[in-house]
Design an enzyme around this catalytic site. Structure first.
Site, mmCIF file in Angstrom:
data_model
loop_
_atom_site.group_PDB
_atom_site.id
_atom_site.type_symbol
_atom_site.label_atom_id
_atom_site.label_comp_id
_atom_site.label_asym_id
_atom_site.label_seq_id
_atom_site.Cartn_x
_atom_site.Cartn_y
_atom_site.Cartn_z
ATOM 1 N N CYS A 1 9.286 9.611 -1.625
ATOM 2 C CA CYS A 1 8.794 10.729 -0.832
ATOM 3 C C CYS A 1 8.217 11.744 -1.813
ATOM 4 O O CYS A 1 8.944 12.267 -2.644
ATOM 5 C CB CYS A 1 9.946 11.340 -0.039
ATOM 6 N N HIS B 1 6.030 4.484 12.483
ATOM 7 C CA HIS B 1 6.044 4.390 11.010
ATOM 8 C C HIS B 1 7.081 5.404 10.504
ATOM 9 O O HIS B 1 6.775 6.592 10.371
ATOM 10 C CB HIS B 1 4.626 4.710 10.520
ATOM 11 N N ARG C 1 0.827 -1.212 0.000
ATOM 12 C CA ARG C 1 0.000 0.000 0.000
ATOM 13 C C ARG C 1 0.862 1.263 0.000
ATOM 14 O O ARG C 1 0.986 1.948 -1.009
ATOM 15 C CB ARG C 1 -0.961 0.002 1.205
ATOM 16 N N ASP C 2 1.506 1.560 1.099
ATOM 17 C CA ASP C 2 2.256 2.817 1.208
ATOM 18 C C ASP C 2 3.422 2.830 0.231
ATOM 19 O O ASP C 2 3.791 3.886 -0.301
ATOM 20 C CB ASP C 2 2.763 2.987 2.642
ATOM 21 N N HIS D 1 9.970 6.850 7.817
ATOM 22 C CA HIS D 1 10.523 6.872 6.462
ATOM 23 C C HIS D 1 12.021 7.160 6.564
ATOM 24 O O HIS D 1 12.475 7.817 7.507
ATOM 25 C CB HIS D 1 9.814 7.924 5.609
ATOM 26 N N ASN E 1 9.763 4.578 2.619
ATOM 27 C CA ASN E 1 9.623 3.824 3.860
ATOM 28 C C ASN E 1 10.918 3.084 4.182
ATOM 29 O O ASN E 1 11.640 2.652 3.291
ATOM 30 C CB ASN E 1 8.527 2.754 3.702
#
Lengths: 296, 296
Positions: free
Chosen positions: A236, A203, A14-15, A205, A245
């Site tokens: 990003c 979470h 997803r991300d 990055h 991530n």
């Protein structure tokens, strides 16, 4: 006291994929998720029910969920009532909702104020009617790239509101990799006076290479749930070419070195990272994938 | 208590370039060093007087030193008496000597036992006759990739012997990036009972992405001298394609975030990293260089 085991929540499908410019065919996504499960990832955020106009890379969400292997626990991002209507046609048991601690980011990302975004989350949770476990993301917890100030008190208010709505866990996001370990130390020292560490996930990055440092400091505060993305998928949006991530395999490597159990099989995970990095013709390789390819 | 300022010792022209397979023309090295000085790097390990047969990339050491701009303090690695004879024809005021804490690595790298390597260092220091400040590297402090055990007591013995010979600073090397932050914490807690933190430097490689975490923990122990390499130059001879020295610009970024003074001008440093990474056609870009190029 550091935890003896952690739960890694894989957000690459997803991300990760939503932030890569290429759209990956559904069969590649399914292969990716299958390989992740075979590597021992027990929790996978598989997709998002955001409008396909905004994230065409994930427009196959409905179809994808029908074909998942079913070994892991799955989640999907649900931004609004339309999303929850789509979820109702799937077998999902868990959803994720999203808000930004930055007013400017919320406006830019969701075209809503923080207050309006919270109202949407409330609608989604009410409509989901207790059928789903709900996880919440708060992004930009450690600062906003738009220059607006994100106060820790504001974050606490959002957290209190989200827990009151019934979310079981809040993932605190450093969406643009701005956090540094001293800041994470300070923020967690404050938050953990008010909230249970077992209800928080981090979470990070890796935009600035500080994700592992930030995770290490989080471990020292007893945090034991971390969101990661296989291969470091996901760029990003505010810094072209920058790292996205933190890579699942780099986190798993660190946990192994710290004698913290993840339940993840490193060689299989590296083969998974190799697979998807090849598919995307990826050149921002994770540290562990570089070693893996060098050793092939 | 973290230091309020640190000294970054730039080792890219030596440790970086000696581990890159390409040989860089001397004029490029000179341009690199000039740009590093213009970026505020006040200490540069410029080259090595190892036999050209072993490291052809640095065979221009004698000539290079004649042309240095002279704004920074320079050092050069000197492995033996032949090296010190070459140094005597230069204007160098500082040299570096080298030993590995791993018996196997010493044998493989220098074809000597640890004891023989220490005897060579003694010869070099005696011959240098007080004319040079001498810095010592101990590599493989945090483990050996060859499987032999490196004990902390052994490291302490080497340190005691080196300080007794008159070295002013010891740089503790994690030559293959094996160290993890919990280990660095434990090792420094032990060493700092016996040695002055102001006589220690840390030299981390980023093979596994843990260099910044390890530096952060070192800062917490009050260490204030760090070896870094612009652009992350320098691979790992034991893992093809793996990351090398931690990138100067990634360390400077972290220090800035931690409000620790480095005296380094970030934009100029990034232009320097961009220059040498282009010259080497480098694809293992530092985090900060990715952002810089993305923003160009």
């Amino acid at each position: 006291m550091m935890p003896s085991q952690v739960l890694i929540k894989e957000v690459g499908p997803r991300d990760g994929l939503q932030n890569e410019s290429q759209t990956v065919p559904m069969e590649v996504k399914l292969k990716l998720i299958e390989m992740l499960e075979a590597s021992g990832l027990s929790y996978i955020e598989a997709t998002s029910f955001v409008h396909p106009k905004w994230i065409p890379q994930l427009s196959d969400a409905d179809e994808l969920l029908k074909h998942l292997p079913g070994k892991a626990r799955y989640s999907a991002l649900v931004p609004n009532l339309k999303g929850i209507e789509r979820v109702e046609k799937t077998s999902l048991q868990e959803i994720a909702v999203f808000i930004s601690a930055s007013e400017v980011h919320n406006k830019k990302n969701l075209n809503k104020s923080v207050q309006e975004a919270m109202a949407d989350i409330e609608q989604v949770i009410n409509k989901s009617n207790g059928h789903y476990q709900v996880r919440a993301y708060i992004s930009m917890v450690f600062g906003s790239p738009f220059g607006d100030i994100v106060s820790i008190d504001h974050v606490k208010q959002l957290m209190t509101a989200l827990f009151a709505l019934g979310v079981y866990e809040i993932s605190l996001g450093d969406t643009t990799g701005m956090a540094n370990p001293a800041q994470v130390d300070a923020v967690l020292s404050d938050l953990l006076k008010h909230f249970d560490k077992d209800k928080l996930a981090m979470h990070f990055h890796d935009t600035n290479g500080l994700a592992l440092s930030n995770i290490y400091v989080s471990l020292q505060h007893g945090i034991s749930v971390f969101d990661t993305s296989v291969g470091g998928l996901g760029g990003c949006p505010y810094a072209e070419g920058a790292s996205g991530n933190v890579a699942t395999e780099d986190v798993v490597y660190m946990m192994e070195q710290l004698n913290i159990t993840t339940g993840i099989h490193m060689e299989r995970l590296l083969a998974t990272s190799d697979f998807i990095s090849n598919e995307l013709n990826f050149n921002r390789l994770s540290h562990q994938l570089r070693k893996y390819r060098g050793g092939q």
